[in-house]
Design a protein around this motif. Sequence first.
Motif, PDB file in Angstrom:
ATOM      1  N   LEU A 120       0.835  -1.206   0.000  1.00 37.04           N
ATOM      2  CA  LEU A 120       0.000   0.000   0.000  1.00 37.04           C
ATOM      3  C   LEU A 120       0.865   1.251   0.000  1.00 37.04           C
ATOM      4  N   THR A 121       1.926   1.214   0.784  1.00 39.11           N
ATOM      5  CA  THR A 121       2.845   2.355   0.821  1.00 39.11           C
ATOM      6  C   THR A 121       3.562   2.516  -0.511  1.00 39.11           C
ATOM      7  N   ALA A 122       3.966   1.409  -1.097  1.00 38.80           N
ATOM      8  CA  ALA A 122       4.721   1.456  -2.359  1.00 38.80           C
ATOM      9  C   ALA A 122       3.905   2.070  -3.486  1.00 38.80           C
ATOM     10  N   ILE A 123       2.600   1.787  -3.524  1.00 37.63           N
ATOM     11  CA  ILE A 123       1.774   2.332  -4.609  1.00 37.63           C
ATOM     12  C   ILE A 123       1.142   3.667  -4.231  1.00 37.63           C
ATOM     13  N   ARG A 124       1.470   4.157  -3.040  1.00 37.12           N
ATOM     14  CA  ARG A 124       0.933   5.427  -2.539  1.00 37.12           C
ATOM     15  C   ARG A 124      -0.599   5.431  -2.545  1.00 37.12           C
ATOM     16  N   ALA A 125      -1.150   4.336  -2.024  1.00 39.77           N
ATOM     17  CA  ALA A 125      -2.602   4.205  -1.942  1.00 39.77           C
ATOM     18  C   ALA A 125      -3.188   5.320  -1.091  1.00 39.77           C
ATOM     19  N   VAL A 126      -4.385   5.725  -1.432  1.00 37.17           N
ATOM     20  CA  VAL A 126      -5.052   6.836  -0.748  1.00 37.17           C
ATOM     21  C   VAL A 126      -6.053   6.279   0.266  1.00 37.17           C
ATOM     22  N   ALA A 127      -6.001   6.784   1.485  1.00 40.78           N
ATOM     23  CA  ALA A 127      -6.922   6.342   2.524  1.00 40.78           C
ATOM     24  C   ALA A 127      -8.286   6.998   2.336  1.00 40.78           C
ATOM     25  N   VAL A 128      -9.339   6.201   2.452  1.00 46.66           N
ATOM     26  CA  VAL A 128     -10.711   6.676   2.448  1.00 46.66           C
ATOM     27  C   VAL A 128     -11.430   5.951   3.580  1.00 46.66           C
ATOM     28  N   THR A 129     -12.711   6.200   3.733  1.00 41.89           N
ATOM     29  CA  THR A 129     -13.495   5.430   4.697  1.00 41.89           C
ATOM     30  C   THR A 129     -14.720   4.855   4.011  1.00 41.89           C
ATOM     31  N   VAL A 130     -15.114   3.666   4.469  1.00 42.49           N
ATOM     32  CA  VAL A 130     -16.350   3.024   4.034  1.00 42.49           C
ATOM     33  C   VAL A 130     -17.111   2.637   5.294  1.00 42.49           C
ATOM     34  N   ASP A 131     -18.279   2.058   5.142  1.00 39.79           N
ATOM     35  CA  ASP A 131     -19.085   1.716   6.323  1.00 39.79           C
ATOM     36  C   ASP A 131     -18.359   0.782   7.277  1.00 39.79           C
ATOM     37  N   GLU A 132     -17.459  -0.055   6.735  1.00 42.24           N
ATOM     38  CA  GLU A 132     -16.715  -0.996   7.596  1.00 42.24           C
ATOM     39  C   GLU A 132     -15.541  -0.342   8.298  1.00 42.24           C
ATOM     40  N   GLY A 133     -15.168   0.876   7.892  1.00 44.46           N
ATOM     41  CA  GLY A 133     -14.051   1.566   8.525  1.00 44.46           C
ATOM     42  C   GLY A 133     -13.037   2.066   7.510  1.00 44.46           C
ATOM     43  N   PRO A 134     -11.763   2.185   7.902  1.00 45.85           N
ATOM     44  CA  PRO A 134     -10.720   2.663   6.990  1.00 45.85           C
ATOM     45  C   PRO A 134     -10.577   1.746   5.782  1.00 45.85           C
ATOM     46  N   ALA A 135     -10.327   2.350   4.625  1.00 43.32           N
ATOM     47  CA  ALA A 135     -10.163   1.585   3.383  1.00 43.32           C
ATOM     48  C   ALA A 135      -9.202   2.335   2.478  1.00 43.32           C
TER      49      ALA A 135
END
Length: 397
Positions: A256-271
């Motif tokens: 996730l760090t390598a691809i610079r994924a972006v944090a969002v939220t969904v009903d289940e929590g962090p995504a």
Amino acid sequence: MGDAVRYIGVGERRARLGLRQQLAVEARVGTPEEVGEALVALHGSDPATVYLAVGARLVDASVTVPETERALYEDRTLVRMHGMRHTVFAFPTELAAVVHASTGLTVAARERAALIKDMAKAGAPDAAWLKEVEESALAALARRGQATASELTQDEPRLKEQFVYAAGKSYEGVHTVSSRLLRVLGVEGKVVRGRPLGSWMSSQFRWAVAPPHPELDVAEAQAELLRRWLTVCGPATEADLKWWTSWKVSDVRRALTAIRAVAVTVDEGPAYVVEGDDGPVAEPAEPWAALLPGLDPTAMGWQQRDWYLAPALRPALFDRSGNVGPTVWWNGRVVGGWGQRADGEIVWRLLDTEGVGREAEAAIALEAARLRGWVGATWVRPRFRTPLEKELAEATG
């Protein structure tokens, strides 16, 4: 203060699913290769799943069988091999090296060690003998092009050797070197599944030497696989990612760090979504219906499924091992299941009727007719049967 983390609701997640999983009518494509490229991996434990999953996403479903056979066995643009969760998938051939390095190496080492250990316990020949048999079998397979395990034993008789597995245990059994060794070679990426014996529904298959591929850095391969999957399946939670890949949490986080994924939220929590994919996504132009097979990559795409599959539906649609059966979809959520009777008729039943009116039922009926049209006289039986599928398939009149 930093920018607020964006919330992606159920409605938008279902819109993404319809468009990126190629289920909305406007998102359908022309070739099995395009399906494989978009979905990353098509479940291949049940041979029928690959064909049915492809057919559900093609503009012209009538070409499903010949075109998928071409891709798998003639052009070799799709290849069936072991991947995530020690499961057989059909991948774009270009991804073979990525899957092998990111996922297969660890499993392969474990599988080979287990075979050598089991043979030693049974007093069977040692690892050096096994290596000699392996090299001979691979050379024979290269000469033949494709072959069954039985055919290979004609060239290398030592493959017939048997040994007792788990002696004295309740699950004691007799294994042949051929069955265990070919499985290990499959996980190691040295051989792949070839053309089946019989129809496209057959679970009996030939083996073929795997297409050559480079050895990749593990971390780079994991980053690439995660990027591809998250592009089509994002947003996804860390639990989804860990489950789908079967990696350790540390591997998931590193990728996730390598691809610079972006944090969002969904009903289940962090995504997470891939970089640049955290903006709004429009709804498909029209509501859509789909009949998807057991083990379809959409139905099995996430560990946390409540946003598209209500928990109350699971007892009817899953077997006891957690394998999903044939499902009926309406506009981004599972609303029922389907089966095929012996006379070829496709029958379906709604289990969740909320928001499912005449338009939905008409669209589902059209998809059932579309499926019946290209399946033809073939009687589709899922390898992993589920309560609703069995009930529908075995009902009369």
